[in-house]
Motif scaffolding. Structure first.
Motif, PDB file in Angstrom:
ATOM      1  N   ASP A   1     101.568 -13.571  26.363  1.00 12.45           N
ATOM      2  CA  ASP A   1     102.747 -13.593  27.212  1.00 12.45           C
ATOM      3  C   ASP A   1     102.404 -14.370  28.486  1.00 12.45           C
ATOM      4  O   ASP A   1     101.230 -14.667  28.750  1.00 12.45           O
ATOM      5  CB  ASP A   1     103.144 -12.148  27.533  1.00 12.45           C
ATOM      6  CG  ASP A   1     104.355 -12.050  28.425  1.00 12.45           C
ATOM      7  OD1 ASP A   1     105.312 -12.825  28.246  1.00 12.45           O
ATOM      8  OD2 ASP A   1     104.362 -11.179  29.320  1.00 12.45           O
TER       9      ASP A   1
ATOM     10  N   TYR B   1     103.669 -16.955  24.137  1.00 10.57           N
ATOM     11  CA  TYR B   1     104.700 -16.076  23.572  1.00 10.57           C
ATOM     12  C   TYR B   1     105.498 -15.517  24.735  1.00 10.57           C
ATOM     13  O   TYR B   1     105.148 -14.507  25.317  1.00 10.57           O
ATOM     14  CB  TYR B   1     103.995 -14.979  22.774  1.00 10.57           C
ATOM     15  CG  TYR B   1     104.865 -14.108  21.921  1.00 10.57           C
ATOM     16  CD1 TYR B   1     105.894 -14.636  21.160  1.00 10.57           C
ATOM     17  CD2 TYR B   1     104.625 -12.742  21.852  1.00 10.57           C
ATOM     18  CE1 TYR B   1     106.677 -13.830  20.362  1.00 10.57           C
ATOM     19  CE2 TYR B   1     105.392 -11.927  21.045  1.00 10.57           C
ATOM     20  CZ  TYR B   1     106.416 -12.476  20.308  1.00 10.57           C
ATOM     21  OH  TYR B   1     107.189 -11.669  19.511  1.00 10.57           O
TER      22      TYR B   1
ATOM     23  N   THR C   1     106.969 -17.500   5.542  1.00  8.83           N
ATOM     24  CA  THR C   1     108.055 -16.591   5.934  1.00  8.83           C
ATOM     25  C   THR C   1     109.102 -17.326   6.749  1.00  8.83           C
ATOM     26  O   THR C   1     108.787 -18.302   7.433  1.00  8.83           O
ATOM     27  CB  THR C   1     107.530 -15.378   6.729  1.00  8.83           C
ATOM     28  OG1 THR C   1     108.624 -14.494   7.010  1.00  8.83           O
ATOM     29  CG2 THR C   1     106.888 -15.792   8.028  1.00  8.83           C
TER      30      THR C   1
ATOM     31  N   SER D   1     110.789 -15.450   8.932  1.00  7.37           N
ATOM     32  CA  SER D   1     110.939 -14.531  10.054  1.00  7.37           C
ATOM     33  C   SER D   1     110.747 -15.253  11.385  1.00  7.37           C
ATOM     34  O   SER D   1     109.833 -16.053  11.541  1.00  7.37           O
ATOM     35  CB  SER D   1     109.917 -13.403   9.948  1.00  7.37           C
ATOM     36  OG  SER D   1     109.972 -12.584  11.098  1.00  7.37           O
ATOM     37  N   PRO D   2     111.599 -14.941  12.385  1.00  7.20           N
ATOM     38  CA  PRO D   2     111.421 -15.547  13.709  1.00  7.20           C
ATOM     39  C   PRO D   2     110.328 -14.864  14.531  1.00  7.20           C
ATOM     40  O   PRO D   2     109.919 -15.390  15.562  1.00  7.20           O
ATOM     41  CB  PRO D   2     112.785 -15.366  14.365  1.00  7.20           C
ATOM     42  CG  PRO D   2     113.331 -14.134  13.724  1.00  7.20           C
ATOM     43  CD  PRO D   2     112.826 -14.146  12.302  1.00  7.20           C
ATOM     44  N   LYS D   3     109.848 -13.707  14.084  1.00  4.48           N
ATOM     45  CA  LYS D   3     108.791 -13.007  14.818  1.00  4.48           C
ATOM     46  C   LYS D   3     107.501 -13.810  14.728  1.00  4.48           C
ATOM     47  O   LYS D   3     107.073 -14.217  13.649  1.00  4.48           O
ATOM     48  CB  LYS D   3     108.568 -11.608  14.235  1.00  4.48           C
ATOM     49  CG  LYS D   3     107.493 -10.846  14.965  1.00  4.48           C
ATOM     50  CD  LYS D   3     107.296  -9.457  14.365  1.00  4.48           C
ATOM     51  CE  LYS D   3     106.162  -8.749  15.085  1.00  4.48           C
ATOM     52  NZ  LYS D   3     105.911  -7.426  14.507  1.00  4.48           N
ATOM     53  N   VAL D   4     106.867 -14.048  15.875  1.00  3.22           N
ATOM     54  CA  VAL D   4     105.629 -14.827  15.913  1.00  3.22           C
ATOM     55  C   VAL D   4     104.485 -14.003  15.330  1.00  3.22           C
ATOM     56  O   VAL D   4     104.194 -12.907  15.807  1.00  3.22           O
ATOM     57  CB  VAL D   4     105.300 -15.261  17.360  1.00  3.22           C
ATOM     58  CG1 VAL D   4     103.921 -15.886  17.440  1.00  3.22           C
ATOM     59  CG2 VAL D   4     106.343 -16.228  17.869  1.00  3.22           C
ATOM     60  N   TYR D   5     103.842 -14.550  14.300  1.00  2.00           N
ATOM     61  CA  TYR D   5     102.675 -13.885  13.730  1.00  2.00           C
ATOM     62  C   TYR D   5     101.432 -14.258  14.528  1.00  2.00           C
ATOM     63  O   TYR D   5     101.201 -15.427  14.838  1.00  2.00           O
ATOM     64  CB  TYR D   5     102.446 -14.288  12.267  1.00  2.00           C
ATOM     65  CG  TYR D   5     101.101 -13.821  11.785  1.00  2.00           C
ATOM     66  CD1 TYR D   5     100.913 -12.495  11.410  1.00  2.00           C
ATOM     67  CD2 TYR D   5      99.992 -14.669  11.794  1.00  2.00           C
ATOM     68  CE1 TYR D   5      99.662 -12.033  11.026  1.00  2.00           C
ATOM     69  CE2 TYR D   5      98.747 -14.213  11.418  1.00  2.00           C
ATOM     70  CZ  TYR D   5      98.582 -12.905  11.036  1.00  2.00           C
ATOM     71  OH  TYR D   5      97.342 -12.453  10.673  1.00  2.00           O
TER      72      TYR D   5
ATOM     73  N   ASN E   1     105.923 -20.299  21.519  1.00  5.65           N
ATOM     74  CA  ASN E   1     106.936 -19.377  21.001  1.00  5.65           C
ATOM     75  C   ASN E   1     107.109 -19.456  19.491  1.00  5.65           C
ATOM     76  O   ASN E   1     108.142 -19.046  18.953  1.00  5.65           O
ATOM     77  CB  ASN E   1     108.275 -19.565  21.714  1.00  5.65           C
ATOM     78  CG  ASN E   1     108.266 -18.945  23.092  1.00  5.65           C
ATOM     79  OD1 ASN E   1     107.488 -18.044  23.381  1.00  5.65           O
ATOM     80  ND2 ASN E   1     109.137 -19.433  23.958  1.00  5.65           N
ATOM     81  N   LYS E   2     106.107 -19.988  18.800  1.00  3.42           N
ATOM     82  CA  LYS E   2     106.102 -19.970  17.341  1.00  3.42           C
ATOM     83  C   LYS E   2     104.684 -20.209  16.840  1.00  3.42           C
ATOM     84  O   LYS E   2     103.850 -20.797  17.529  1.00  3.42           O
ATOM     85  CB  LYS E   2     107.047 -21.007  16.752  1.00  3.42           C
ATOM     86  CG  LYS E   2     106.647 -22.445  17.024  1.00  3.42           C
ATOM     87  CD  LYS E   2     107.633 -23.407  16.412  1.00  3.42           C
ATOM     88  CE  LYS E   2     107.226 -24.842  16.705  1.00  3.42           C
ATOM     89  NZ  LYS E   2     108.133 -25.801  16.135  1.00  3.42           N
TER      90      LYS E   2
ATOM     91  N   GLN F   1     103.426 -20.600  10.159  1.00  2.00           N
ATOM     92  CA  GLN F   1     104.078 -19.439   9.550  1.00  2.00           C
ATOM     93  C   GLN F   1     105.276 -19.795   8.669  1.00  2.00           C
ATOM     94  O   GLN F   1     105.590 -19.071   7.739  1.00  2.00           O
ATOM     95  CB  GLN F   1     104.385 -18.459  10.673  1.00  2.00           C
ATOM     96  CG  GLN F   1     105.652 -17.792  10.754  1.00  2.00           C
ATOM     97  CD  GLN F   1     105.720 -16.808  11.908  1.00  2.00           C
ATOM     98  OE1 GLN F   1     104.799 -16.631  12.691  1.00  2.00           O
ATOM     99  NE2 GLN F   1     106.834 -16.162  12.009  1.00  2.00           N
TER     100      GLN F   1
ATOM    101  N   TYR G   1      97.868  -9.701  20.284  1.00  2.00           N
ATOM    102  CA  TYR G   1      98.933  -9.939  21.253  1.00  2.00           C
ATOM    103  C   TYR G   1      98.450  -9.445  22.617  1.00  2.00           C
ATOM    104  O   TYR G   1      98.052  -8.284  22.740  1.00  2.00           O
ATOM    105  CB  TYR G   1     100.217  -9.195  20.869  1.00  2.00           C
ATOM    106  CG  TYR G   1     100.791  -9.663  19.550  1.00  2.00           C
ATOM    107  CD1 TYR G   1     101.792 -10.617  19.508  1.00  2.00           C
ATOM    108  CD2 TYR G   1     100.311  -9.152  18.344  1.00  2.00           C
ATOM    109  CE1 TYR G   1     102.307 -11.055  18.294  1.00  2.00           C
ATOM    110  CE2 TYR G   1     100.822  -9.586  17.133  1.00  2.00           C
ATOM    111  CZ  TYR G   1     101.819 -10.528  17.108  1.00  2.00           C
ATOM    112  OH  TYR G   1     102.320 -10.968  15.905  1.00  2.00           O
TER     113      TYR G   1
END
Length: 128
Positions: free
Chosen positions: A10, A47, A82, A84-88, A73-74, A78, A92
């Motif tokens: 972050d 992120y 997938t 999915s918009p969630k960042v793998y 932000n990505k 991935q 974190y």
């Protein structure tokens, strides 16, 4: 050392003090730890909730400090497995994440990440 890790980081409250939409003061230990991680081959993803020009300023902050970003932000790899918009990521680092060590800086309204403790944990886990 363990395998190379993907680390989502972050920005506000993590790398800099909370001053959104401005860029706050750098949090002690953030740059040195992030540089050490990239030097060892780990991949850093910014992120952040920032977007547009505000995100551009955050990206410049990393560039100015010679912290290479692998993704913004990505996770660039991935989409292969997938939608999915969630960042793998494997790890974190976020002031809002449960269990992330935080500290209060005198006069600040919000806590920030305690990078000394984060670094100690990364070393203990064999990441650094």
């Amino acid at each position: 050392m363990n395998d190379k890790k993907i680390i989502a980081v972050d920005f506000d409250g993590t790398c800099v003090e909370h001053e959104y939409p401005a860029i706050g003061f750098e949090v002690d230990g953030a740059v040195e730890t992030l540089q050490a991680l990239t030097k060892q081959g780990h991949k850093i993803i910014l992120y952040s909730m920032r977007s547009g020009e505000k995100l551009d300023k955050a990206v410049k902050w990393f560039k100015d400090r010679k912290v290479e970003l692998w993704g913004i932000n990505k996770n660039p790899e991935q989409k292969a497995w997938t939608d999915s918009p969630k960042v793998y990521a494997d790890i974190y680092i976020d002031d809002a994440a449960l269990g992330c060590p935080i500290m209060f800086i005198d006069g600040a309204k919000h806590p920030v990440v305690d990078w000394a403790k984060v670094r100690t944990q990364l070393e203990y886990d064999g990441v650094l």
